[in-house]
Motif scaffolding. Structure first.
Motif, short mmCIF file in Angstrom:
data_model
loop_
_atom_site.label_atom_id
_atom_site.label_comp_id
_atom_site.label_asym_id
_atom_site.label_seq_id
_atom_site.Cartn_x
_atom_site.Cartn_y
_atom_site.Cartn_z
N TYR A 79 0.85 -1.19 0.00
CA TYR A 79 0.00 0.00 0.00
C TYR A 79 0.89 1.24 0.00
O TYR A 79 1.82 1.34 0.81
CB TYR A 79 -0.92 0.01 1.22
CG TYR A 79 -1.77 -1.22 1.36
CD1 TYR A 79 -2.96 -1.35 0.66
CD2 TYR A 79 -1.37 -2.27 2.19
CE1 TYR A 79 -3.74 -2.49 0.77
CE2 TYR A 79 -2.14 -3.42 2.30
CZ TYR A 79 -3.32 -3.52 1.60
OH TYR A 79 -4.08 -4.66 1.70
N ARG A 80 0.59 2.17 -0.90
CA ARG A 80 1.37 3.40 -0.99
C ARG A 80 0.44 4.61 -1.05
O ARG A 80 -0.63 4.54 -1.64
CB ARG A 80 2.26 3.40 -2.23
CG ARG A 80 3.38 2.38 -2.21
CD ARG A 80 4.32 2.57 -3.39
NE ARG A 80 5.40 1.60 -3.40
CZ ARG A 80 6.42 1.64 -4.25
NH1 ARG A 80 6.49 2.62 -5.14
NH2 ARG A 80 7.36 0.71 -4.19
N LYS A 90 -3.64 7.16 -3.56
CA LYS A 90 -3.39 5.89 -2.91
C LYS A 90 -3.39 4.76 -3.93
O LYS A 90 -4.23 4.75 -4.84
CB LYS A 90 -4.43 5.61 -1.83
CG LYS A 90 -4.38 6.58 -0.64
CD LYS A 90 -5.39 6.18 0.42
CE LYS A 90 -5.30 7.12 1.62
NZ LYS A 90 -6.26 6.76 2.69
N THR A 91 -2.45 3.85 -3.80
CA THR A 91 -2.37 2.69 -4.68
C THR A 91 -2.17 1.44 -3.84
O THR A 91 -1.66 1.50 -2.72
CB THR A 91 -1.22 2.82 -5.69
OG1 THR A 91 0.02 2.85 -4.98
CG2 THR A 91 -1.35 4.07 -6.52
N SER A 92 -2.55 0.30 -4.39
CA SER A 92 -2.32 -0.98 -3.73
C SER A 92 -1.95 -2.01 -4.79
O SER A 92 -2.47 -2.00 -5.90
CB SER A 92 -3.57 -1.44 -2.97
OG SER A 92 -4.64 -1.66 -3.86
N PHE A 123 3.34 -2.31 -11.72
CA PHE A 123 3.07 -0.94 -11.26
C PHE A 123 2.19 -0.24 -12.29
O PHE A 123 2.02 -0.69 -13.42
CB PHE A 123 4.36 -0.14 -11.05
CG PHE A 123 5.13 0.14 -12.32
CD1 PHE A 123 4.88 1.29 -13.06
CD2 PHE A 123 6.09 -0.74 -12.78
CE1 PHE A 123 5.57 1.54 -14.23
CE2 PHE A 123 6.79 -0.49 -13.95
CZ PHE A 123 6.52 0.65 -14.67
N GLU A 124 1.64 0.91 -11.91
CA GLU A 124 0.84 1.71 -12.82
C GLU A 124 0.98 3.18 -12.42
O GLU A 124 0.91 3.51 -11.24
CB GLU A 124 -0.63 1.29 -12.78
CG GLU A 124 -1.50 2.06 -13.78
CD GLU A 124 -2.92 1.53 -13.83
OE1 GLU A 124 -3.71 2.02 -14.66
OE2 GLU A 124 -3.23 0.62 -13.04
N THR A 125 1.17 4.05 -13.40
CA THR A 125 1.26 5.49 -13.16
C THR A 125 0.30 6.22 -14.09
O THR A 125 0.04 5.77 -15.21
CB THR A 125 2.69 6.02 -13.39
OG1 THR A 125 3.05 5.81 -14.77
CG2 THR A 125 3.69 5.32 -12.50
N THR A 126 -0.21 7.34 -13.61
CA THR A 126 -1.12 8.18 -14.39
C THR A 126 -0.69 9.63 -14.26
O THR A 126 -0.46 10.11 -13.15
CB THR A 126 -2.57 8.03 -13.92
OG1 THR A 126 -2.97 6.65 -14.03
CG2 THR A 126 -3.52 8.88 -14.76
N THR A 127 -0.54 10.32 -15.40
CA THR A 127 -0.11 11.71 -15.40
C THR A 127 -1.00 12.54 -16.33
O THR A 127 -1.62 12.00 -17.25
CB THR A 127 1.35 11.85 -15.86
OG1 THR A 127 1.48 11.29 -17.18
CG2 THR A 127 2.30 11.13 -14.92
#
Length: 319
Positions: A79-80, A90-92, A123-127
């Motif tokens: 959890y981050r 928040k991501t999990s 992982f996954e990132t959104t910008t």
């Protein structure tokens, strides 16, 4: 042109991690997160009991301590929370880094099978960005997702020739893949369609390991293991993109077992991640260092009809 640039970006992000001088953290260089091949019990001690813990897959000799048939399954959720200004994200991530099974072959020989994550790259990132198209600036949402891991499939054989000595050997198949998906969604969806690009690469390799555990006076344990990494290939379909080697690893530990139900240990280990550098860019520099940990797994106070098991540990890295 735009689709080609997306494919290049996805491939470059996956295959060509940027160089980092004096950087020993392999996860930041694009290969993935090293799970450590340790059980939850060993992680609770900072990894200190990793060489004598039969649920961990560092030392093949440790499977002699099972004393019977075993099936073990481990889940490590992550959890981050990321804070940016007044907002937060928040991501999990659910990771399944370790499955272990063992069965006695004879009174002195144990056969063990395990599947563990050598490196996890999920992982996954959104910008949010602005794209200039002609004389217009269009807002877009960019998502980059990677799903996959490099797994270590181990077949181990443990032998206890005398009560004070445990030996083990193992063969490892290194396999896995990374699936990358890059998506760009324009706010003005009536004029611009969503762009999606995907890429998938696979890993194939092998390794061999051996280990021992020496019991001295029934109160002390000295254990160690060595893994020799074989060839490791990066492929897309039937095409080989790059070649390197599975990292070598050496680990040694000492433990005091004189307190009932408790282990107090110190362990030092070195993974030669630089042997994977051939999968990255020519300028990639990885520093191999020693991981040292001190920890204890102790029988705590009684609660109802059971004792509480207490674990604590500290771990540091020397470059």
């Amino acid at each position: 042109m735009r689709s080609s640039s997306f494919r290049f970006l996805a491939a470059a992000t996956l295959l060509l991690p940027a160089g980092a001088h004096a950087q020993g953290n392999v996860s930041t260089l694009g290969f993935g997160y090293p799970a450590g091949l340790l059980s939850t019990r060993a992680l609770g001690t900072g990894g200190a009991i990793g060489e004598i813990d039969p649920l961990s897959v560092s030392n093949p000799a440790a499977i002699n301590s099972f004393g019977g048939s075993v099936l073990y399954f481990q889940v490590d959720p992550e959890y981050r929370t990321l804070h940016v200004g007044n907002g937060s994200e928040k991501t999990s991530i659910n990771r399944y880094p370790l499955i272990v099974a063992a069965i006695p072959v004879t009174q002195d020989v144990v056969l063990g099978l395990s599947v563990s994550n050598l490196l996890d790259r999920s992982f996954e990132t959104t910008t949010r960005t602005l794209q200039t198209i002609g004389d217009s600036a269009i807002a877009t949402t960019n998502s980059f997702k990677s799903d996959g891991a490099i797994a270590d499939l181990r077949v181990a054989l443990g032998w206890t020739p005398v009560p004070w000595l445990k030996l083990g050997v193992a063969a490892h198949a290194i396999t896995g893949d990374n699936r990358v998906r890059n998506t760009e969604v324009f706010d003005d969806s009536t004029r611009f369609a969503r762009l999606v690009d995907t890429a998938t690469v696979g890993y194939t390799g092998n390794a061999y390991s051996a280990g021992f555990e020496l019991i001295a006076g029934q109160d002390w344990s000295l254990a160690g293991s060595y893994r020799h990494g074989g060839p490791l290939s990066l492929k897309r379909g039937d095409t080989t993109l790059a070649n390197a080697h599975v990292p070598d690893r050496i680990a040694v530990s000492a433990a005091f077992l004189g307190i009932r139900g408790s282990s107090i240990a110190v362990r030092t280990a070195k993974d030669s991640w630089s042997r994977m550098a051939g999968l990255g860019s020519a300028g990639l520099r990885i520093t191999d260092g020693w991981d040292t940990s001190v920890g204890a797994d102790m029988l705590g106070p009684r609660f109802g009809d059971r004792n509480i098991q207490l674990r604590a540990g500290a771990r540091w890295r020397t470059l």
